[in-house]
Each structure stands twice: as C-alpha cells, then as structure tokens.
Design a protein around this motif. Structure first.
Motif, PDB file in Angstrom:
ATOM      1  N   MET A   1       0.864  -1.202   0.055  1.00 11.84           N
ATOM      2  CA  MET A   1       0.056   0.072   0.094  1.00 11.84           C
ATOM      3  C   MET A   1       0.795   1.469  -0.227  1.00 11.84           C
ATOM      4  SD  MET A   1      -3.370  -1.020   2.430  1.00 11.84           S
ATOM      5  CE  MET A   1      -4.222  -2.463   1.953  1.00 11.84           C
ATOM      6  N   LYS A   2       2.221   1.045  -0.082  1.00 13.36           N
ATOM      7  CA  LYS A   2       2.996   2.251  -0.063  1.00 13.36           C
ATOM      8  C   LYS A   2       2.614   2.845  -1.505  1.00 13.36           C
ATOM      9  CE  LYS A   2       6.441   0.382   2.790  1.00 13.36           C
ATOM     10  NZ  LYS A   2       7.933  -0.386   3.163  1.00 13.36           N
ATOM     11  N   MET A   3       2.939   4.370  -1.382  1.00 10.41           N
ATOM     12  CA  MET A   3       2.638   5.222  -2.910  1.00 10.41           C
ATOM     13  C   MET A   3       3.222   4.595  -4.140  1.00 10.41           C
ATOM     14  SD  MET A   3       2.270   9.208  -2.571  1.00 10.41           S
ATOM     15  CE  MET A   3       1.032  10.132  -3.475  1.00 10.41           C
TER      16      MET A   3
ATOM     17  N   GLU B   1       9.973   8.155   1.379  1.00  7.72           N
ATOM     18  CA  GLU B   1      10.698   6.880   0.693  1.00  7.72           C
ATOM     19  C   GLU B   1       9.320   6.102  -0.185  1.00  7.72           C
ATOM     20  OE1 GLU B   1      13.163   4.262   2.736  1.00  7.72           O
ATOM     21  OE2 GLU B   1      14.244   6.086   3.655  1.00  7.72           O
ATOM     22  N   GLN B   2      10.001   5.435  -1.219  1.00 10.04           N
ATOM     23  CA  GLN B   2       8.940   4.529  -1.965  1.00 10.04           C
ATOM     24  C   GLN B   2       7.803   5.143  -2.475  1.00 10.04           C
ATOM     25  OE1 GLN B   2       9.398   0.852   1.319  1.00 10.04           O
ATOM     26  NE2 GLN B   2       8.574   0.398  -0.862  1.00 10.04           N
ATOM     27  N   THR B   3       8.243   6.489  -2.913  1.00 10.70           N
ATOM     28  CA  THR B   3       7.451   7.469  -3.677  1.00 10.70           C
ATOM     29  C   THR B   3       7.453   7.153  -5.106  1.00 10.70           C
ATOM     30  OG1 THR B   3       9.119   9.192  -3.797  1.00 10.70           O
ATOM     31  CG2 THR B   3       7.405   9.438  -2.010  1.00 10.70           C
TER      32      THR B   3
ATOM     33  N   TYR C   1       0.397   9.072  13.358  1.00 10.99           N
ATOM     34  CA  TYR C   1       1.619   9.543  13.040  1.00 10.99           C
ATOM     35  C   TYR C   1       2.539   8.320  13.320  1.00 10.99           C
ATOM     36  CZ  TYR C   1       6.019  11.626  12.496  1.00 10.99           C
ATOM     37  OH  TYR C   1       7.277  11.691  12.044  1.00 10.99           O
ATOM     38  N   ASN C   2       3.461   7.903  12.521  1.00 14.32           N
ATOM     39  CA  ASN C   2       4.523   6.448  12.652  1.00 14.32           C
ATOM     40  C   ASN C   2       5.844   7.187  12.523  1.00 14.32           C
ATOM     41  OD1 ASN C   2       4.313   3.868  12.807  1.00 14.32           O
ATOM     42  ND2 ASN C   2       5.176   3.649  10.924  1.00 14.32           N
ATOM     43  N   ASP C   3       6.739   6.790  13.702  1.00 11.42           N
ATOM     44  CA  ASP C   3       8.080   6.921  13.253  1.00 11.42           C
ATOM     45  C   ASP C   3       9.066   6.015  14.097  1.00 11.42           C
ATOM     46  OD1 ASP C   3      10.528   8.431  12.432  1.00 11.42           O
ATOM     47  OD2 ASP C   3       9.263  10.322  12.682  1.00 11.42           O
TER      48      ASP C   3
ATOM     49  N   LEU D   1       4.612   3.649  17.385  1.00  9.06           N
ATOM     50  CA  LEU D   1       6.206   3.453  17.678  1.00  9.06           C
ATOM     51  C   LEU D   1       6.736   2.249  16.721  1.00  9.06           C
ATOM     52  CD1 LEU D   1       6.068   3.462  21.536  1.00  9.06           C
ATOM     53  CD2 LEU D   1       5.613   5.286  19.856  1.00  9.06           C
ATOM     54  N   GLN D   2       7.480   2.653  15.664  1.00 11.21           N
ATOM     55  CA  GLN D   2       7.916   1.642  14.839  1.00 11.21           C
ATOM     56  C   GLN D   2       8.495   0.505  15.580  1.00 11.21           C
ATOM     57  OE1 GLN D   2      10.310   2.852  11.498  1.00 11.21           O
ATOM     58  NE2 GLN D   2       8.414   4.067  10.586  1.00 11.21           N
ATOM     59  N   ALA D   3       9.147   0.684  16.520  1.00 12.87           N
ATOM     60  CA  ALA D   3      10.021  -0.535  17.356  1.00 12.87           C
ATOM     61  C   ALA D   3      11.045  -1.377  16.443  1.00 12.87           C
ATOM     62  CB  ALA D   3       8.841  -1.211  18.164  1.00 12.87           C
TER      63      ALA D   3
ATOM     64  N   THR E   1       4.205  -0.603  15.879  1.00 11.40           N
ATOM     65  CA  THR E   1       3.698  -0.855  14.416  1.00 11.40           C
ATOM     66  C   THR E   1       4.735  -1.739  13.717  1.00 11.40           C
ATOM     67  OG1 THR E   1       4.736   1.173  13.778  1.00 11.40           O
ATOM     68  CG2 THR E   1       2.519   1.147  14.462  1.00 11.40           C
ATOM     69  N   GLU E   2       5.983  -1.827  14.176  1.00 14.35           N
ATOM     70  CA  GLU E   2       6.856  -2.448  13.143  1.00 14.35           C
ATOM     71  C   GLU E   2       7.798  -3.350  14.017  1.00 14.35           C
ATOM     72  OE1 GLU E   2       8.687  -0.049  10.142  1.00 14.35           O
ATOM     73  OE2 GLU E   2       6.642   1.321   9.882  1.00 14.35           O
ATOM     74  N   LEU E   3       7.432  -3.925  15.141  1.00  9.67           N
ATOM     75  CA  LEU E   3       8.293  -4.358  16.174  1.00  9.67           C
ATOM     76  C   LEU E   3       9.349  -5.618  15.451  1.00  9.67           C
ATOM     77  CD1 LEU E   3       9.164  -4.881  18.982  1.00  9.67           C
ATOM     78  CD2 LEU E   3       7.439  -6.407  19.378  1.00  9.67           C
TER      79      LEU E   3
ATOM     80  N   PHE F   1       4.312  -7.136  14.602  1.00 11.40           N
ATOM     81  CA  PHE F   1       5.778  -7.450  14.253  1.00 11.40           C
ATOM     82  C   PHE F   1       5.855  -7.106  12.569  1.00 11.40           C
ATOM     83  CE2 PHE F   1       4.756 -10.005  17.872  1.00 11.40           C
ATOM     84  CZ  PHE F   1       6.027  -9.991  18.516  1.00 11.40           C
ATOM     85  N   TRP F   2       7.322  -6.712  12.511  1.00 12.39           N
ATOM     86  CA  TRP F   2       7.669  -6.394  11.052  1.00 12.39           C
ATOM     87  C   TRP F   2       8.249  -7.577  10.476  1.00 12.39           C
ATOM     88  CZ3 TRP F   2       5.146  -3.000   8.927  1.00 12.39           C
ATOM     89  CH2 TRP F   2       5.308  -2.527   7.739  1.00 12.39           C
ATOM     90  N   ASN F   3       7.707  -8.533   9.741  1.00 16.97           N
ATOM     91  CA  ASN F   3       7.877  -9.720   9.101  1.00 16.97           C
ATOM     92  C   ASN F   3       7.784 -10.984  10.059  1.00 16.97           C
ATOM     93  OD1 ASN F   3      10.638  -8.183   7.584  1.00 16.97           O
ATOM     94  ND2 ASN F   3       8.930  -8.703   6.550  1.00 16.97           N
TER      95      ASN F   3
ATOM     96  N   THR G   1      13.622 -11.526   6.824  1.00 22.93           N
ATOM     97  CA  THR G   1      13.363 -10.146   7.491  1.00 22.93           C
ATOM     98  C   THR G   1      14.177  -9.083   6.698  1.00 22.93           C
ATOM     99  OG1 THR G   1      14.349  -8.820   9.359  1.00 22.93           O
ATOM    100  CG2 THR G   1      15.221 -11.188   9.275  1.00 22.93           C
ATOM    101  N   TRP G   2      13.582  -7.848   6.658  1.00 28.12           N
ATOM    102  CA  TRP G   2      14.278  -6.824   6.203  1.00 28.12           C
ATOM    103  C   TRP G   2      15.679  -6.509   6.386  1.00 28.12           C
ATOM    104  CZ3 TRP G   2      15.262  -1.364   7.880  1.00 28.12           C
ATOM    105  CH2 TRP G   2      14.640  -1.404   9.036  1.00 28.12           C
ATOM    106  N   LEU G   3      15.936  -6.953   7.820  1.00 29.31           N
ATOM    107  CA  LEU G   3      16.997  -6.556   8.571  1.00 29.31           C
ATOM    108  C   LEU G   3      18.228  -7.494   7.907  1.00 29.31           C
ATOM    109  CD1 LEU G   3      15.903  -6.121  12.251  1.00 29.31           C
ATOM    110  CD2 LEU G   3      16.692  -4.434  10.533  1.00 29.31           C
TER     111      LEU G   3
END
Ligand code: GLA
Length: 360
Positions: free
Chosen positions: A71-73, A111-113, A200-202, A233-235, A264-266, A319-321, A327-329
C-alpha cells in the motif's frame, strides 16, 4: 473419595506442565495469549499469504496484518492515472476471509514514492497546490477503496529529521509544502474515512531527543485540532535498546496528549543500531549465539511486560515480518548480514523469546 485420589497424579502432572512455564499449546497463538490485551499483528507480503505454511502460521498466531509494501505510494500508485490494486486487494481479501484486522501502511512518506509524484511533464518540481491535490487524490482513492475494511492508517510516516538539531525532515514534501502536508494528509484521510483511526508513525521514538521532536509535532497537530488519533512506535529495536525507563517514558509522554499508542513494526535486531556496525566490529559473526538468544528473550520479555502494563494506552502490537527466514534486517543496514529479530526461527519454530512473551 478414593476416586479423587486416583486423579491426584494427573493433577500433579498438569500442575507441573503449567508451572514449568515452558510448555506451550500447539493451537494457541500470540493473539490468544494477548486476547485480553491488544491485537497482535504482522507485516505481510502477497506471497506470504499465498504460501500455505506461512499463511497457517499467520492465522495461528496473529489477528491483525499490515501490508509490508503493497500500500505504499510507489507500488500502489505507479502513474498519476493508474493504481495497482492487485497486491493490496489480495491482502485485504485474506484478512476479510479470516476475520482479522488490517492496518493500512502508509499514505504519505518520503521513501518508496512513485517517480511522477513531485514533477510535472517537463520534469520540473510541481508547486504546493498541485502536490497537495495529488496527495488528496491519492488518499481519497486508497482510503476510500478500503473504507470499513481497514481500521487504522499510518497517515504520515517519518516526517521528523534524522539530524537532531533539525525539526522536520527536509524531504520534497517539506521543501514544496512546508509542514502543511502533514496537517493536510490527516484531514484528507479523516474525510475519506471518518471511522478510521489515524496514526503518525516513526522510528527511534524512545530515544529522548527524537521523542521530544515527535512530541512537538504531535502537540502542534493536536493544538490545531488535526484529526490524529495515535502515534505508531515503529519499534525497530535491538537487544541493546530501548531501556525499560525510556520505553515507559515514551508511552506516558504520548498518552499525555490523549493519543493511543501502537507498536507498529516490532523487531529486535541482534546487532546494535549504530552506523556501519560491521566496520566497527570486524570479528562479528552472523550466528545467533546462546548469549544473543538469551539477551533477545530478556529484551522481548521486558518490552511485552511494559506493553501489558500499559494496555489502556496500547491498542495494538505488530511485528515487522513473520519469521527469521526472511526479515528486511538481512539487507539493512548491512547488506547480506543475517539477522534473527523475530519470535519464530528460520524453520518457523517458536524461539526462546516467544516462550518468554507468552508465559506471564
Ligand atoms: C520503515 C517503514 C516500513 C519499512 C521499514 C523497512 O520502518 O515504515 O514500511 O519500509 O522501514 O522494512
């Protein structure tokens, strides 16, 4: 009476199983252990929900999903007059079919625009009026399409500068619109779906200097009666941070503005987050050592205890993945370095950290 005595050994075994604290049910998942607290979500791709094993794990453990990229732009709106709904639709359909929640991610980010977004046909930067109109069209189309199916949106992502002496990030959004793009994004999203909860997410929100700048922005939005409901909190944390104290201070600080907090992205990297850590640690190995496993389990146990204690404020943990298999990491910030940040290992099995998270 005699019969009751016969039951005693069974009762003792049951007691041992529960008090040992290590045994876990094969059918219950994170979402069940946390049923009285908050939904537990995970970021997914269209491939993960098609993969039988991954889909089964998602449905066993989680009751909320976030599209990782769909869903990113950039991916969803590749040309001004063209949307690519396929991936996002498939994720929303999966959630609907299985009665799980969807967090939308995200509507406005630097990003990802898509390449067309900031430019006119001659390749010049567009002006503020044009850019805000584009933002409005984008938000109305995307939020409108999933109205009633997406309960929460990350409306603006990462608008605070990385440089701690600056306030807002000097992105093209900011260069063209000043801070208005943030205010407007929330207004458009609220107009498009008045029932959606807007975030708002950061990242690095627990680090005191960043936290204060995020707070300043949110206070400004609240004072101006902008329809923002929560802070994400992306976390993207590590086994070394945050401290319990910083985490608690952060949650309380944002709650004092009347905002909900979502994680949001633990994930919990096994490496420290400083720049170019490999150069700083030439002998570093990519192995998940017992020591790291223990540190990670301790850190996960600590943060989940805090989340439970603040369940009145925390309305979701995502969780993020899904597993350490992907994992993106593994790509960031050091390309190709294996990381082990999640609760499931590379064979999709529950890790030590998982046991600590569910045994409370
Ligand atoms: C940020 C974004 C996410 C994702 C991660 C890396 O945190 O909000 O969408 O791109 O970076 O995967």
């Amino acid at each position: 009476m005699k019969r009751l005595w016969l039951l005693l050994p069974i009762l003792l075994i049951l007691l041992r199983l529960t008090s040992a604290g290590q045994e876990i049910s094969s059918t219950k998942g994170l979402k069940d252990y946390y049923g009285k607290y908050f939904p537990i979500g995970v970021a997914v791709s269209p491939y993960s929900i098609k993969d039988k094993q991954e889909a089964a794990l998602i449905l066993r453990e989680f009751n909320s999903i976030t599209p990782e990229n769909a869903m990113k732009m950039g991916p969803i709106h590749p040309a001004e007059d063209r949307y690519n709904w396929r991936d996002a639709d498939s994720i929303v359909a999966f959630a609907q079919a299985n009665q799980i929640k969807v967090r939308g991610h995200n509507l406005c980010w630097h990003e990802q625009t898509p390449s067309w977004l900031f430019y006119d046909k001659q390749g010049n930067l567009v002006n503020k009026t044009v850019l805000l109109q584009r933002l409005k069209d984008h938000i109305f189309n995307v939020v409108g399409r999933y109205k009633g199916k997406i309960y929460a949106w990350d409306v603006v992502n990462e608008a605070i500068a990385d440089d701690s002496t600056q306030f807002l990030r000097n992105s093209l959004w900011y260069k063209i619109c000043g801070e208005d793009f943030i205010f407007k994004a929330f207004e458009y999203a609220h107009e498009a779906d008045p029932n959606a909860i807007l975030f708002y997410n950061d990242y690095n929100t627990e680090r005191p200097e960043k936290r204060e700048r995020v707070y300043r922005l949110l206070k400004k939005l609240k004072d101006a009666k902008v329809p923002v409901n929560g802070v994400g909190l992306q976390a993207h944390w590590s086994v070394y941070e945050p401290t319990q104290k910083d985490l608690i201070t952060t949650i309380k600080r944002f709650a004092s503005l009347g905002l909900k907090v979502q994680i949001t992205e633990l994930d919990m990297s096994v490496y420290p987050w400083e720049k170019n850590p490999r150069a700083l640690r030439p002998n570093e190995q990519d192995t998940f050592t017992p020591d790291l496993e223990q540190k990670q389990a301790d850190e996960y146990a600590m943060v989940f205890k805090v989340f439970r204690n603040y369940k009145d404020v925390i309305s979701g943990v995502t969780f993020w993945n899904i597993t350490d298999k992907h994992t993106w990491l593994d790509e960031y910030p050091v390309k190709g370095r294996k990381n082990y940040p999640l609760l499931f290992d590379q064979n999709m099995q529950r890790k030590k950290a998982y046991l600590r998270v569910v045994n409370f």
